[in-house]
Motif scaffolding. Structure first.
Motif, PDB file in Angstrom:
ATOM      1  N   ASN A 180       3.727  -1.934 -10.512  1.00  0.00           N
ATOM      2  CA  ASN A 180       4.424  -2.002  -9.229  1.00  0.00           C
ATOM      3  C   ASN A 180       5.290  -0.776  -8.947  1.00  0.00           C
ATOM      4  O   ASN A 180       5.876  -0.657  -7.869  1.00  0.00           O
ATOM      5  CB  ASN A 180       5.275  -3.272  -9.158  1.00  0.00           C
ATOM      6  CG  ASN A 180       4.417  -4.517  -9.079  1.00  0.00           C
ATOM      7  OD1 ASN A 180       3.273  -4.473  -8.635  1.00  0.00           O
ATOM      8  ND2 ASN A 180       4.958  -5.645  -9.529  1.00  0.00           N
ATOM      9  N   SER A 181       5.347   0.130  -9.906  1.00  0.00           N
ATOM     10  CA  SER A 181       6.086   1.375  -9.683  1.00  0.00           C
ATOM     11  C   SER A 181       5.225   2.390  -8.938  1.00  0.00           C
ATOM     12  O   SER A 181       5.735   3.393  -8.429  1.00  0.00           O
ATOM     13  CB  SER A 181       6.538   1.981 -11.018  1.00  0.00           C
ATOM     14  OG  SER A 181       5.415   2.460 -11.757  1.00  0.00           O
TER      15      SER A 181
ATOM     16  N   ARG B 152       5.418  -1.221  -0.655  1.00  0.00           N
ATOM     17  CA  ARG B 152       4.311  -0.645  -1.393  1.00  0.00           C
ATOM     18  C   ARG B 152       3.339  -1.767  -1.762  1.00  0.00           C
ATOM     19  O   ARG B 152       3.668  -2.945  -1.622  1.00  0.00           O
ATOM     20  CB  ARG B 152       4.796   0.057  -2.657  1.00  0.00           C
ATOM     21  CG  ARG B 152       5.427  -0.866  -3.705  1.00  0.00           C
ATOM     22  CD  ARG B 152       6.110  -0.052  -4.808  1.00  0.00           C
ATOM     23  NE  ARG B 152       7.188   0.753  -4.261  1.00  0.00           N
ATOM     24  CZ  ARG B 152       7.637   1.881  -4.817  1.00  0.00           C
ATOM     25  NH1 ARG B 152       7.090   2.337  -5.918  1.00  0.00           N
ATOM     26  NH2 ARG B 152       8.618   2.563  -4.270  1.00  0.00           N
ATOM     27  N   SER B 153       2.177  -1.408  -2.236  1.00  0.00           N
ATOM     28  CA  SER B 153       1.202  -2.416  -2.653  1.00  0.00           C
ATOM     29  C   SER B 153       1.606  -2.970  -4.010  1.00  0.00           C
ATOM     30  O   SER B 153       1.671  -2.225  -4.990  1.00  0.00           O
ATOM     31  CB  SER B 153      -0.201  -1.818  -2.720  1.00  0.00           C
ATOM     32  OG  SER B 153      -0.642  -1.454  -1.428  1.00  0.00           O
ATOM     33  N   ILE B 154       1.851  -4.279  -4.051  1.00  0.00           N
ATOM     34  CA  ILE B 154       2.251  -4.955  -5.282  1.00  0.00           C
ATOM     35  C   ILE B 154       1.001  -5.518  -5.957  1.00  0.00           C
ATOM     36  O   ILE B 154       0.209  -6.215  -5.327  1.00  0.00           O
ATOM     37  CB  ILE B 154       3.266  -6.074  -4.988  1.00  0.00           C
ATOM     38  CG1 ILE B 154       4.534  -5.486  -4.363  1.00  0.00           C
ATOM     39  CG2 ILE B 154       3.601  -6.861  -6.256  1.00  0.00           C
ATOM     40  CD1 ILE B 154       5.257  -4.469  -5.224  1.00  0.00           C
ATOM     41  N   ARG B 155       0.848  -5.207  -7.243  1.00  0.00           N
ATOM     42  CA  ARG B 155      -0.350  -5.649  -7.975  1.00  0.00           C
ATOM     43  C   ARG B 155      -0.006  -6.487  -9.200  1.00  0.00           C
ATOM     44  O   ARG B 155      -0.833  -6.641 -10.105  1.00  0.00           O
ATOM     45  CB  ARG B 155      -1.189  -4.441  -8.359  1.00  0.00           C
ATOM     46  CG  ARG B 155      -1.755  -3.685  -7.149  1.00  0.00           C
ATOM     47  CD  ARG B 155      -2.600  -2.497  -7.579  1.00  0.00           C
ATOM     48  NE  ARG B 155      -3.217  -1.834  -6.445  1.00  0.00           N
ATOM     49  CZ  ARG B 155      -2.641  -0.855  -5.742  1.00  0.00           C
ATOM     50  NH1 ARG B 155      -1.417  -0.434  -6.063  1.00  0.00           N
ATOM     51  NH2 ARG B 155      -3.272  -0.292  -4.713  1.00  0.00           N
TER      52      ARG B 155
ATOM     53  N   CYS C 113       0.279  -7.146  -0.877  1.00  0.00           N
ATOM     54  CA  CYS C 113      -0.804  -6.194  -1.115  1.00  0.00           C
ATOM     55  C   CYS C 113      -1.937  -6.522  -0.158  1.00  0.00           C
ATOM     56  O   CYS C 113      -2.529  -7.605  -0.236  1.00  0.00           O
ATOM     57  CB  CYS C 113      -1.301  -6.260  -2.559  1.00  0.00           C
ATOM     58  SG  CYS C 113      -2.505  -4.963  -2.963  1.00  0.00           S
TER      59      CYS C 113
ATOM     60  N   PRO D  58       7.582  -9.781  -6.502  1.00  0.00           N
ATOM     61  CA  PRO D  58       7.050  -8.801  -7.453  1.00  0.00           C
ATOM     62  C   PRO D  58       7.488  -9.086  -8.890  1.00  0.00           C
ATOM     63  O   PRO D  58       8.635  -9.443  -9.144  1.00  0.00           O
ATOM     64  CB  PRO D  58       7.643  -7.467  -6.962  1.00  0.00           C
ATOM     65  CG  PRO D  58       7.972  -7.706  -5.520  1.00  0.00           C
ATOM     66  CD  PRO D  58       8.387  -9.144  -5.440  1.00  0.00           C
TER      67      PRO D  58
ATOM     68  N   GLY E  62       6.972  -9.128  -2.012  1.00  0.00           N
ATOM     69  CA  GLY E  62       6.016  -8.042  -2.024  1.00  0.00           C
ATOM     70  C   GLY E  62       4.684  -8.493  -1.460  1.00  0.00           C
ATOM     71  O   GLY E  62       4.404  -9.696  -1.377  1.00  0.00           O
TER      72      GLY E  62
ATOM     73  N   PHE F 100       2.454 -10.129  -9.563  1.00  0.00           N
ATOM     74  CA  PHE F 100       3.418 -11.040  -8.957  1.00  0.00           C
ATOM     75  C   PHE F 100       3.945 -12.028  -9.993  1.00  0.00           C
ATOM     76  O   PHE F 100       3.237 -12.408 -10.928  1.00  0.00           O
ATOM     77  CB  PHE F 100       2.767 -11.817  -7.810  1.00  0.00           C
ATOM     78  CG  PHE F 100       2.436 -10.969  -6.602  1.00  0.00           C
ATOM     79  CD1 PHE F 100       3.333 -10.855  -5.555  1.00  0.00           C
ATOM     80  CD2 PHE F 100       1.223 -10.299  -6.523  1.00  0.00           C
ATOM     81  CE1 PHE F 100       3.025 -10.086  -4.443  1.00  0.00           C
ATOM     82  CE2 PHE F 100       0.902  -9.524  -5.413  1.00  0.00           C
ATOM     83  CZ  PHE F 100       1.822  -9.408  -4.369  1.00  0.00           C
TER      84      PHE F 100
ATOM     85  N   LYS G  50       3.271   4.278  -6.233  1.00  0.00           N
ATOM     86  CA  LYS G  50       3.214   4.463  -4.789  1.00  0.00           C
ATOM     87  C   LYS G  50       2.565   5.813  -4.522  1.00  0.00           C
ATOM     88  O   LYS G  50       3.157   6.854  -4.816  1.00  0.00           O
ATOM     89  CB  LYS G  50       4.607   4.409  -4.160  1.00  0.00           C
ATOM     90  CG  LYS G  50       4.572   4.401  -2.628  1.00  0.00           C
ATOM     91  CD  LYS G  50       5.942   4.156  -2.032  1.00  0.00           C
ATOM     92  CE  LYS G  50       5.852   4.028  -0.521  1.00  0.00           C
ATOM     93  NZ  LYS G  50       7.172   3.775   0.095  1.00  0.00           N
TER      94      LYS G  50
ATOM     95  N   THR H  86       8.872  -7.613   2.898  1.00  0.00           N
ATOM     96  CA  THR H  86       9.674  -6.639   2.149  1.00  0.00           C
ATOM     97  C   THR H  86      11.155  -6.834   2.428  1.00  0.00           C
ATOM     98  O   THR H  86      11.986  -6.801   1.510  1.00  0.00           O
ATOM     99  CB  THR H  86       9.261  -5.206   2.524  1.00  0.00           C
ATOM    100  OG1 THR H  86       7.869  -5.013   2.233  1.00  0.00           O
ATOM    101  CG2 THR H  86      10.071  -4.177   1.743  1.00  0.00           C
TER     102      THR H  86
END
Length: 239
Positions: A222-223, A11-14, A183, A216, A181, A16, A225, A176
């Motif tokens: 980060n939850s 998923r896109s991690i925003r 993005c 992540p 992670g 870190f 999706k 992954t």
């Protein structure tokens, strides 16, 4: 992880952590990404990988440009024109415009994704300040310790973009699988000049986008999706 687990957990991690990525692991990810197929094996792409102090400096430079550009957008039209001419904050992307007008169906999906993200973050739609602050995080790579910038050779036209997309997917899945992670960030294609300042990029290669990479952080963002559309909407029926 098995393949399905990797695919579904990406998923896109925003957000870190500050944990650095070991160079050996980063090299493994990049080498695995190079196994990607490309048109006639032309591999019409290159990437610049920023880590350590270079990554921090690039993030600060891009963030400064974002803030300057944002300030210009809020000015009255006459001042906006003057500032646009005299400022170094104007986009110098290789693809202009980067995004055209979204057709309605895609605009609806885009808006739905954005609203879902802001809901997780607790940001109200009218809270422009909070939205601007969240957007600004793109330019420091959401504090990721690695930023990767993807370039293509335009001589290969649309196939270069297709091949770069396949490469990026391979890279993200490899990361992954190793517990990291990523993005993918179109916003990192807005300004090329800061990247040229730090890397010797061939002039005939064009910047497409960037990608943040790292471990992540334990953060609610980060939850998130977004839900994918139904398969029936993608399948084209026979006549």
């Amino acid at each position: 992880m098995d393949f399905t687990e990797v695919l579904k957990s990406r998923r896109s991690i925003r957000a870190f952590s500050d944990k650095p990525v070991d160079q050996a692991i980063l090299d493994e990810i990049l080498l695995e990404a190079l196994e990607s197929p490309s048109s006639s094996n032309t591999q019409p792409y290159k990437f610049a990988v920023a880590t350590g102090e270079t990554c921090k400096q690039l993030g600060n430079e891009l963030l400064t440009k974002y803030h300057k550009s944002n300030k210009i957008q809020k000015q009255p039209l006459p001042l906006k024109i003057i500032s646009a001419i005299t400022s170094d904050a104007l986009p110098d992307s290789d693809f202009k415009p980067m995004l055209g007008k979204y057709p309605s169906v895609f605009q609806e999906r885009r808006m739905s994704t954005g609203m879902g993200l802001y809901e997780v973050l607790g940001i109200e739609r009218k809270d422009k300040k909070a939205r601007d602050e969240q957007m600004a995080k793109n330019f420091t790579f959401f504090d990721a310790p690695v930023a990767i910038f993807v370039f293509i050779h335009p001589g290969m036209q649309h196939t270069a973009l297709l091949d770069a997309g396949i490469l990026m997917q391979s890279l993200m899945l490899s990361a992954t699988n190793k517990g990291l992670g990523t993005c993918a960030q179109g916003a990192l294609g807005i300004w090329r000049s800061p990247i040229d300042k730090h890397f010797s990029i061939p002039k005939d290669y064009k910047l497409v986008c960037g990608l943040a990479l790292g471990y992540p952080e334990d953060d609610k963002v980060n939850s998130y999706k977004p839900k994918k559309i139904a398969l029936d909407e993608l399948l084209i029926p026979e006549k």
